[in-house]
Design an enzyme around this catalytic site. Structure first.
Site, PDB file in Angstrom:
ATOM      1  CE  LYS A   1      35.165  24.553  47.148  1.00 32.37           C
ATOM      2  NZ  LYS A   1      34.273  23.563  46.460  1.00 32.37           N
TER       3      LYS A   1
ATOM      4  CD  GLU B   1      32.329  37.064  37.677  1.00 30.98           C
ATOM      5  OE1 GLU B   1      31.175  37.401  38.049  1.00 30.98           O
ATOM      6  OE2 GLU B   1      32.555  36.089  36.958  1.00 30.98           O
TER       7      GLU B   1
ATOM      8  CB  CYS C   1      28.585  35.520  35.691  1.00 24.31           C
ATOM      9  SG  CYS C   1      30.043  35.700  34.632  1.00 24.31           S
TER      10      CYS C   1
ATOM     11  CD  GLU D   1      23.753  36.003  39.332  1.00 23.38           C
ATOM     12  OE1 GLU D   1      24.494  36.092  38.344  1.00 23.38           O
ATOM     13  OE2 GLU D   1      24.180  35.838  40.483  1.00 23.38           O
TER      14      GLU D   1
END
Length: 495
Positions: free
Chosen positions: A186, A261, A294, A392
Site C-alpha cells: 500500500k 522505520e 528521514c 521531527e
C-alpha cells in the site's frame, strides 16, 4: 507478459500512461470510490486514483495467500532470476519512472534519474544475489548436527511513505519476494503512481499473479484493514510514530511481527578540529529533497569556538541554493509534498520564532514561487528541549545549537526520543570513536553522510523504529528462521 489496461482508468502523467486501479491477483481492479492525486510542483491534478477499503484489502490478501504456496516452493535460482528481470524492467523505464515520481512527489528529476531509480533496480538485484548466498554453516552439539534455514513467512503487508516512494517500497518488496513471500503493497496516498508502474514491470518480468499486489488508498482505510488482517504474516511500515502506534496495536491482536522505520531528529556534530568546509557542505546537504528525508541530520550541534565561522560558511552555501521547478536540472530544492505538510512545517518555525529563535536563513514560505515552496531555513538561539529541536519537522529547516565539551555534545545529541542516525565531523580519530560510541543511533557517519550499503543493518533506536533492514537482517524478518537438529544415530538403511 504485456499488461492490458482499460483506457478509462489510465492517467497520462508526464507523458507516461499510469493505470490508476489496484493490481490484485494479476489483474486490474477498480473501486467504487477514488481519491485525487495532485502534483506539488504546481497544484495540477494528476489522476483520480482507485480508493481501496476493507474489501479491496481483503481481496488482495486472499490473492497473496492463494499465490503463496507456489511462490514459496519456487527454487531460489528462479526467484532470483525473476527479481533480476524486474530490475531490468526498472532500468529500461528509468526515465518514465523518474518523470512520474517527480510529478507526483516533487523531488528533483535529476536525483530520480541518476540516484533514486538506479537504486530501485539495485534493491532487486542485491536481494536476488543475497538470496543465493544466504546460509549458515552447520554446527555440532554433542555429535548432533544443527542446520539453520530461512522459511518464507507468508503474506507481507508493506505500507510505505511518500518522500521516496518507489525506492523505499522496493527496499521492502525486494527482500520479501526474494524470501519467498507474497506481498500486498500500500503506497502513500500522496504519491501512489510509481507503485502502479512497478506492478506492470513485475508482471512483464514474469512474476506470477498474486505474488505482488498493490492497493491504493488512505491509511485509516486500506492500511488499517491490512494491519488487522489475521492472514497477514508480516507487517513492515515506514512513516510517523502516531501511525506506527496504531499499526502496532492492530498487529498485536494477531501477534504479527513488525518492522518499523519511523524517522528521527538526527544530529550533526561539528567539533572545533573539523574541516569546516566539509562540515558546511554536509550541513547544506540536509536540505536535500526539501528536507523530507528521514535520515536528515537537521540538528546542527557546533562547538562554540567555531560556531560563528561555521554559521557564516553554511549561510553562504544555503543562500546559493536555487529553489524552483524540480524538473529543471539547475534546481537544488523543489516543493514540499502537500499543503497540510507545509502548514505543519511553518507551524514549527512560527512557534520557534515566537519563542525567541532567530532565523539566519529563510524562515517562511517562498512567496515568489508560491504554492508549496518553503525557503531553506536555519534557526539559532534555541533553548535546550524546545519543540523545534525535539520534534521531527521533515522539511527544509535546520537548527543550530552550540556546545563546549564532548560531554555536552553527546548530551545534546541524545536529547530527543529518536535515534535513527547521527553524523559527526572531526579531525580526531579517537574522538570520533569515543563520541560515536556514545550516540544513540542506528547509523553513525563520521566525516561523511548518507553512505549506504545494503549489506549493512539499517534501522533506528528508541522511537525511530523497531528492527533492522539490509542483508541477512531483512531475511531474518521476512522469514521464519528454523534450526533442524539431527541425531547421529537412528537411521535405518534401505536398499
Amino acid at each position: 507478459m504485456p499488461v492490458r489496461h482499460d483506457r478509462a482508468a489510465v492517467a497520462t502523467v508526464a507523458g507516461v500512461a499510469v493505470d490508476t486501479r489496484h493490481w490484485i491477483g494479476g489483474r486490474r481492479v477498480a473501486s467504487p470510490g477514488t481519491f485525487p492525486d495532485v502534483s506539488p510542483i504546481d497544484g495540477a491534478p494528476l489522476a483520480e486514483v482507485a480508493r481501496a477499503g476493507a474489501d479491496e484489502a481483503a481481496l488482495a490478501v486472499d490473492a497473496a495467500l492463494a499465490a503463496f504456496p507456489a511462490w514459496a516452493a519456487t527454487g531460489r535460482e528462479e526467484r532470483a532470476r525473476i527479481l533480476h528481470a524486474i530490475a531490468d524492467g526498472v532500468d529500461r523505464r528509468i526515465d518514465e519512472l523518474s518523470a512520474v515520481e517527480t510529478a507526483d512527489n516533487g523531488a528533483l528529476l535529476r536525483s530520480h534519474r541518476h540516484g533514486v531509480m538506479p537504486r530501485v533496480a539495485h534493491n532487486f538485484r542485491f536481494f536476488a544475489d543475497w538470496l543465493l548466498t544466504l546460509g549458515h554453516d552447520d554446527f555440532e552439539t554433542r555429535g548432533h548436527t544443527n542446520h539453520v534455514s530461512w522459511d518464507p513467512a507468508g503474506v507481507c503487508a508493506l505500507i510505505t511513505p511518500w518522500n521516496a516512494p518507489l525506492m523505499l517500497a522496493t527496499w521492502k518488496v525486494a527482500p520479501a519476494l526474494a524470501a519467498g513471500n507474497t506481498v500486498v503493497l500500500k503506497p502513500a496516498e500522496w504519491s501512489p503512481l510509481t507503485a502502479s508502474l512497478l506492478a506492470d514491470i513485475a508482471a512483464e518480468a514474469g512474476l506470477p499473479a498474486g505474488v505482488l499486489n498493490v492497493v491504493q488508498g488512505y491509511g485509516e482505510e486500506a492500511g488499517a484493514a491490512l494491519a488487522s488482517d489475521p492472514q497477514v504474516a508480516r507487517i513492515s511500515f515506514t512513516g510517523s510514530v502516531p501511525t506506527a502506534r496504531r499499526i502496532a496495536a492492530a498487529a498485536a491482536v494477531n501477534l504479527v511481527p513488525l518492522s518499523l522505520e519511523l524517522g528521527g531528529r538526527s544530529p550533526l556534530l561539528v567539533f572545533a578540529d573539523a574541516d569546516l568546509d566539509l562540515a558546511a557542505d554536509l550541513a547544506v546537504g540536509q536540505y536535500d529533497n526539501a528536507g523530507q528525508v528521514c535520515l536528515a541530520a537537521s540538528r546542527l550541534l557546533v562547538e562554540s569556538s567555531v560556531a560563528e565561522e561555521f554559521t557564516r560558511r553554511l549561510a553562504a552555501k544555503a543562500a546559493a541554493l536555487r529553489q524552483g521547478d524540480p524538473r529543471d536540472d539547475a534546481t537544488d530544492i523543489g516543493p514540499n509534498i502537500h499543503p497540510d505538510h507545509v502548514a505543519r512545517i511553518d507551524g514549527f518555525v512560527r512557534r520557534a520564532l515566537d519563542a525567541g529563535a532567530r532565523a539566519i536563513v529563510g524562515g517562511g514560505p517562498n512567496t515568489e514561487l508560491g504554492g508549496l515552496y518553503y525557503r531553506p531555513t536555519l534557526l539559532t538561539d534555541i533553548e535546550p528541549g524546545a519543540e523545534i529541536v525535539t520534534e521531527e519537522i521533515f522539511g527544509p529547516v535546520l537548527t543550530l545549537q552550540t556546545f563546549d565539551t564532548d560531554e555536552q555534545a553527546v548530551e545534546l545529541a541524545n536529547s530527543t526520543r529518536f535515534g535513527l542516525a547521527a553524523t559527526l565531523v572531526t579531525g580526531d580519530r579517537e574522538r570520533a570513536r569515543r563520541v560515536g560510541g556514545q550516540l544513540v543511533a542506528g547509523t553513525v557517519w563520521v566525516n561523511c553522510f548518507f553512505v549506504r550499503d545494503l549489506r549493512a543493518p539499517f534501522g533506528g533506536s528508541r522511537q525511530s523504529g523497531i528492527g533492522r533492514e539490509g542483508g541477512t537482517w531483512s531475511f531474518d524478518f521476512y522469514c521464519d528462521v528454523k534450526n533442524t537438529v539431527t541425531a547421529p544415530k537412528g537411521w535405518q538403511h534401505h536398499g
